[in-house]
Write a protein that holds these residues in place. Sequence first.
Motif, PDB file in Angstrom:
ATOM      1  N   TRP A   1      15.806  32.815 -16.595  1.00 32.92           N
ATOM      2  CA  TRP A   1      16.303  33.136 -15.005  1.00 32.92           C
ATOM      3  C   TRP A   1      17.781  33.315 -15.049  1.00 32.92           C
ATOM      4  O   TRP A   1      18.247  33.414 -13.865  1.00 32.92           O
ATOM      5  N   LYS A   2      18.571  33.411 -16.099  1.00 34.83           N
ATOM      6  CA  LYS A   2      19.766  33.634 -15.876  1.00 34.83           C
ATOM      7  C   LYS A   2      19.908  35.333 -15.924  1.00 34.83           C
ATOM      8  O   LYS A   2      21.055  35.696 -15.437  1.00 34.83           O
ATOM      9  N   ARG A   3      18.986  36.027 -16.226  1.00 27.64           N
ATOM     10  CA  ARG A   3      19.094  37.352 -15.926  1.00 27.64           C
ATOM     11  C   ARG A   3      17.963  38.240 -15.315  1.00 27.64           C
ATOM     12  O   ARG A   3      18.034  39.348 -15.058  1.00 27.64           O
ATOM     13  N   VAL A   4      16.976  37.252 -14.494  1.00 30.60           N
ATOM     14  CA  VAL A   4      16.235  37.614 -13.491  1.00 30.60           C
ATOM     15  C   VAL A   4      16.056  36.538 -12.585  1.00 30.60           C
ATOM     16  O   VAL A   4      15.738  35.384 -12.950  1.00 30.60           O
ATOM     17  N   GLY A   5      15.702  37.032 -11.238  1.00 28.31           N
ATOM     18  CA  GLY A   5      15.700  36.140 -10.326  1.00 28.31           C
ATOM     19  C   GLY A   5      14.159  35.823 -10.051  1.00 28.31           C
ATOM     20  O   GLY A   5      13.168  36.377 -10.909  1.00 28.31           O
ATOM     21  N   ARG A   6      13.779  35.206  -9.060  1.00 28.86           N
ATOM     22  CA  ARG A   6      12.556  34.681  -8.874  1.00 28.86           C
ATOM     23  C   ARG A   6      12.291  34.722  -7.195  1.00 28.86           C
ATOM     24  O   ARG A   6      11.472  33.977  -6.887  1.00 28.86           O
ATOM     25  N   GLU A   7      12.575  35.738  -6.673  1.00 26.82           N
ATOM     26  CA  GLU A   7      12.488  35.865  -5.070  1.00 26.82           C
ATOM     27  C   GLU A   7      11.860  37.132  -4.919  1.00 26.82           C
ATOM     28  O   GLU A   7      11.839  38.123  -5.421  1.00 26.82           O
ATOM     29  N   PRO A   8      10.797  37.142  -3.852  1.00 28.77           N
ATOM     30  CA  PRO A   8      10.486  38.168  -3.533  1.00 28.77           C
ATOM     31  C   PRO A   8      11.279  39.609  -3.088  1.00 28.77           C
ATOM     32  O   PRO A   8      12.521  39.127  -2.879  1.00 28.77           O
ATOM     33  N   SER A   9      11.095  41.010  -3.402  1.00 34.40           N
ATOM     34  CA  SER A   9      11.959  41.745  -3.390  1.00 34.40           C
ATOM     35  C   SER A   9      11.681  42.069  -1.885  1.00 34.40           C
ATOM     36  O   SER A   9      13.028  42.882  -1.317  1.00 34.40           O
ATOM     37  N   GLY A  10      10.839  42.703  -1.289  1.00 35.34           N
ATOM     38  CA  GLY A  10      10.597  42.985   0.159  1.00 35.34           C
ATOM     39  C   GLY A  10      10.904  44.712  -0.112  1.00 35.34           C
ATOM     40  O   GLY A  10      11.245  45.101   0.922  1.00 35.34           O
TER      41      GLY A  10
ATOM     42  N   GLY B   1      23.052  43.990 -10.798  1.00 34.08           N
ATOM     43  CA  GLY B   1      22.162  44.145 -11.877  1.00 34.08           C
ATOM     44  C   GLY B   1      21.168  43.156 -12.281  1.00 34.08           C
ATOM     45  O   GLY B   1      20.445  43.298 -13.504  1.00 34.08           O
ATOM     46  N   ILE B   2      21.026  42.390 -11.469  1.00 36.32           N
ATOM     47  CA  ILE B   2      20.001  41.084 -11.559  1.00 36.32           C
ATOM     48  C   ILE B   2      18.765  41.318 -10.892  1.00 36.32           C
ATOM     49  O   ILE B   2      18.970  41.103  -9.555  1.00 36.32           O
ATOM     50  N   PRO B   3      17.684  41.739 -11.435  1.00 34.25           N
ATOM     51  CA  PRO B   3      16.496  42.034 -10.676  1.00 34.25           C
ATOM     52  C   PRO B   3      15.854  40.752  -9.758  1.00 34.25           C
ATOM     53  O   PRO B   3      16.228  39.831 -10.176  1.00 34.25           O
ATOM     54  N   ARG B   4      15.405  40.962  -8.548  1.00 33.47           N
ATOM     55  CA  ARG B   4      14.873  39.764  -8.061  1.00 33.47           C
ATOM     56  C   ARG B   4      13.828  38.917  -8.784  1.00 33.47           C
ATOM     57  O   ARG B   4      13.705  37.862  -8.355  1.00 33.47           O
TER      58      ARG B   4
END
Length: 307
Positions: free
Chosen positions: A82-91, A105-108
């Motif tokens: 989770w330091k390099r990628v999130g966990r939220e919907p992108s929409g 540069g951190i993907p959703r």
Amino acid sequence: MDIDEILEKVADAVEPHRGGGKVADYIPALASIDPDKFGLAIATKDGACHKIGDADECFSIQSISKVFTFSLALQKVGDGLWKRVGREPSGSAFNSIIQLEHEKGIPRNPLINAGAIVVTDHLVENGDADATIEMLLRVLRDHAEDQSVDIDYEVAKSESETGARNRSLAHFMASFGNLDNEVEVVLSAYFRHCALALSCSQLARAALFLAFDGKDPVTGERILTPQRCRRINAVMMSCGHYDNSGDFAFRIGLPGKSGVGGGVLAIVPGEGAVAVWSPGLNDAGTSTVGSIALEALVAETGWSVFG
């Protein structure tokens, strides 16, 4: 509950819609797939597989592979992911670059293309993409209990040749220091795992552990901790269908993941895993007929997580 009888009702419900949607013709190797194809398989905790239609025909699972790479990355690096990628919907669309610029540069989340590229980067060790793919194939063959599971290399080549947007995403993230390996090394693994070819029967069996808190109910093998399994299901529920995720949760109410090859994987906690395939897609890239089939299945079984 007679699952086979229910599946016959599902088949009747989708019949008027067969061939609906638009095949993913932007990937040349997928453009010629027969849009009338339809298969559905349900793997249950007793090891049975209930199926209808073209459930034993292999198809390109595309982004559904991201569920398995996500699982492997959580096993490897845990919450460090989770330091390099999130966990939220992108929409946003699955290959959108707009959010990456706003969010440095951190993907959703791990299930959009950019997020899955970062996840793949975690799995590549010592710049060896081939070893990563060999490992993934071993894992999937074991999960599916089928050594024939393989990659469609024609599709992988086609994806690489038309992969300018994914290369843009990868280079953009690399510019923010969010890739450890060379872009082409990561994409070599990414394009190949998206080109995995499985049948609905194989896919449902391979994902069965996700319905039972990370433990394969048939073999007894502990694949994931219960907590990590629940996290994967949560991300699938909120992010598994890009900007169509909310509608999928509303209509079907199960954790799921779609792929532009026309497959959809759905997890029924405590019951089993469902895989459906029909190549025609809606505007968001989810199988049109597959969604109808899952909606009919949930109506007949009451399997929605929302009761």
